[in-house]
Design an enzyme around this catalytic site. Sequence first.
Site, mmCIF file in Angstrom:
data_model
loop_
_atom_site.group_PDB
_atom_site.id
_atom_site.type_symbol
_atom_site.label_atom_id
_atom_site.label_comp_id
_atom_site.label_asym_id
_atom_site.label_seq_id
_atom_site.Cartn_x
_atom_site.Cartn_y
_atom_site.Cartn_z
ATOM 1 N N ARG A 30 0.833 -1.202 0.000
ATOM 2 C CA ARG A 30 0.000 0.000 0.000
ATOM 3 C C ARG A 30 0.871 1.256 0.000
ATOM 4 N NH1 ARG A 30 -5.060 -1.798 0.277
ATOM 5 N NH2 ARG A 30 -5.326 -3.825 1.280
ATOM 6 N N ASP A 31 0.442 2.235 -0.811
ATOM 7 C CA ASP A 31 1.153 3.516 -0.874
ATOM 8 C C ASP A 31 1.052 4.221 0.485
ATOM 9 O OD1 ASP A 31 1.977 5.543 -3.487
ATOM 10 O OD2 ASP A 31 1.659 6.453 -1.519
ATOM 11 N N ILE A 32 2.150 4.800 0.907
ATOM 12 C CA ILE A 32 2.206 5.446 2.228
ATOM 13 C C ILE A 32 1.384 6.742 2.257
ATOM 14 C CG2 ILE A 32 4.292 6.867 1.890
ATOM 15 C CD1 ILE A 32 5.300 5.650 4.566
ATOM 16 N N ASN A 88 4.264 6.321 -13.884
ATOM 17 C CA ASN A 88 4.963 7.583 -14.100
ATOM 18 C C ASN A 88 6.384 7.283 -14.561
ATOM 19 O OD1 ASN A 88 2.766 9.135 -13.210
ATOM 20 N ND2 ASN A 88 3.386 8.938 -11.075
ATOM 21 N N VAL A 97 10.017 8.198 -7.168
ATOM 22 C CA VAL A 97 10.860 7.071 -6.745
ATOM 23 C C VAL A 97 11.404 6.382 -8.008
ATOM 24 C CG1 VAL A 97 10.931 4.864 -5.541
ATOM 25 C CG2 VAL A 97 9.562 6.744 -4.612
ATOM 26 N N HIS A 101 7.343 1.292 -10.813
ATOM 27 C CA HIS A 101 6.181 0.865 -10.015
ATOM 28 C C HIS A 101 4.911 1.231 -10.748
ATOM 29 C CE1 HIS A 101 7.555 4.866 -8.769
ATOM 30 N NE2 HIS A 101 6.283 5.163 -8.606
ATOM 31 N N HIS A 103 1.044 2.101 -10.198
ATOM 32 C CA HIS A 103 0.039 2.500 -9.216
ATOM 33 C C HIS A 103 -1.303 1.865 -9.578
ATOM 34 C CE1 HIS A 103 2.149 6.213 -7.508
ATOM 35 N NE2 HIS A 103 2.832 6.062 -8.635
HETATM 36 P P1 AMP Z 1 5.853 8.235 -8.176
HETATM 37 O O1 AMP Z 1 5.527 9.699 -8.118
HETATM 38 O O2 AMP Z 1 5.146 7.529 -9.318
HETATM 39 O O3 AMP Z 1 7.344 7.960 -8.160
HETATM 40 O O4 AMP Z 1 5.206 7.610 -6.885
HETATM 41 C C1 AMP Z 1 5.942 7.205 -5.776
HETATM 42 C C2 AMP Z 1 4.955 6.783 -4.722
HETATM 43 O O5 AMP Z 1 5.647 6.079 -3.714
HETATM 44 C C3 AMP Z 1 4.202 7.940 -4.049
HETATM 45 O O6 AMP Z 1 2.798 7.774 -4.248
HETATM 46 C C4 AMP Z 1 4.611 7.800 -2.579
HETATM 47 O O7 AMP Z 1 3.571 8.109 -1.699
HETATM 48 C C5 AMP Z 1 5.015 6.328 -2.494
HETATM 49 N N1 AMP Z 1 5.976 6.020 -1.453
HETATM 50 C C6 AMP Z 1 7.159 6.621 -1.178
HETATM 51 N N2 AMP Z 1 7.779 6.035 -0.141
HETATM 52 C C7 AMP Z 1 6.979 5.004 0.245
HETATM 53 C C8 AMP Z 1 7.075 4.008 1.257
HETATM 54 N N3 AMP Z 1 8.117 3.953 2.109
HETATM 55 N N4 AMP Z 1 6.056 3.119 1.375
HETATM 56 C C9 AMP Z 1 4.997 3.168 0.537
HETATM 57 N N5 AMP Z 1 4.864 4.070 -0.443
HETATM 58 C C10 AMP Z 1 5.831 4.988 -0.587
#
Ligand code: AMP
Length: 115
Positions: A30-32, A88, A97, A101, A103
């Site tokens: 799950r996204d944080i 993305n 990140v 990944h 979403h």
């Molecule tokens: P992006 O903008 O596509 O790179 O999305 C990165 C996603 O990773 C964002 O929605 C963040 O909220 C999520 N994220 C970052 N760190 C963590 C973490 N430690 N655990 C879960 N989700 C994370």
Amino acid sequence: MTADCVFCRIVSGEIPGDFVFQDHEMVAFRDIHPVASTHILLVPREHIGSVQDLKSGDEEFIGRLILRAKALAEQEGVAERGYRLVLNCGVYGGQIVPHLHLHLIGGRKLGDSLG
Ligand code: AMP
Ligand code: ZN
């Protein structure tokens, strides 16, 4: 494993993740900072920077990633009403990140805008 990559550290168990699926090649957690009641990230175990780093031979893996997102959408109960899958890529694509990944976002009516 890339030591300073947050998603590699989640994959390795060094940082906790709220996992909803794991197999030999991918994890989902799950996204944080969820933007909807269901917001799951599907992540290859291998460090792949972005879509731009995919190679010939990765087609079936990407197919399995999308099919896993479909299965998780069903498991989460959001499949019937619909959901969004987002990849993305790079700075202008809003990727924060730098570990590929997907979403999976569902549970509310999302806007029509793609930004
Ligand atoms: P992006 O903008 O596509 O790179 O999305 C990165 C996603 O990773 C964002 O929605 C963040 O909220 C999520 N994220 C970052 N760190 C963590 C973490 N430690 N655990 C879960 N989700 C994370
Ligand atoms: Zn990584």
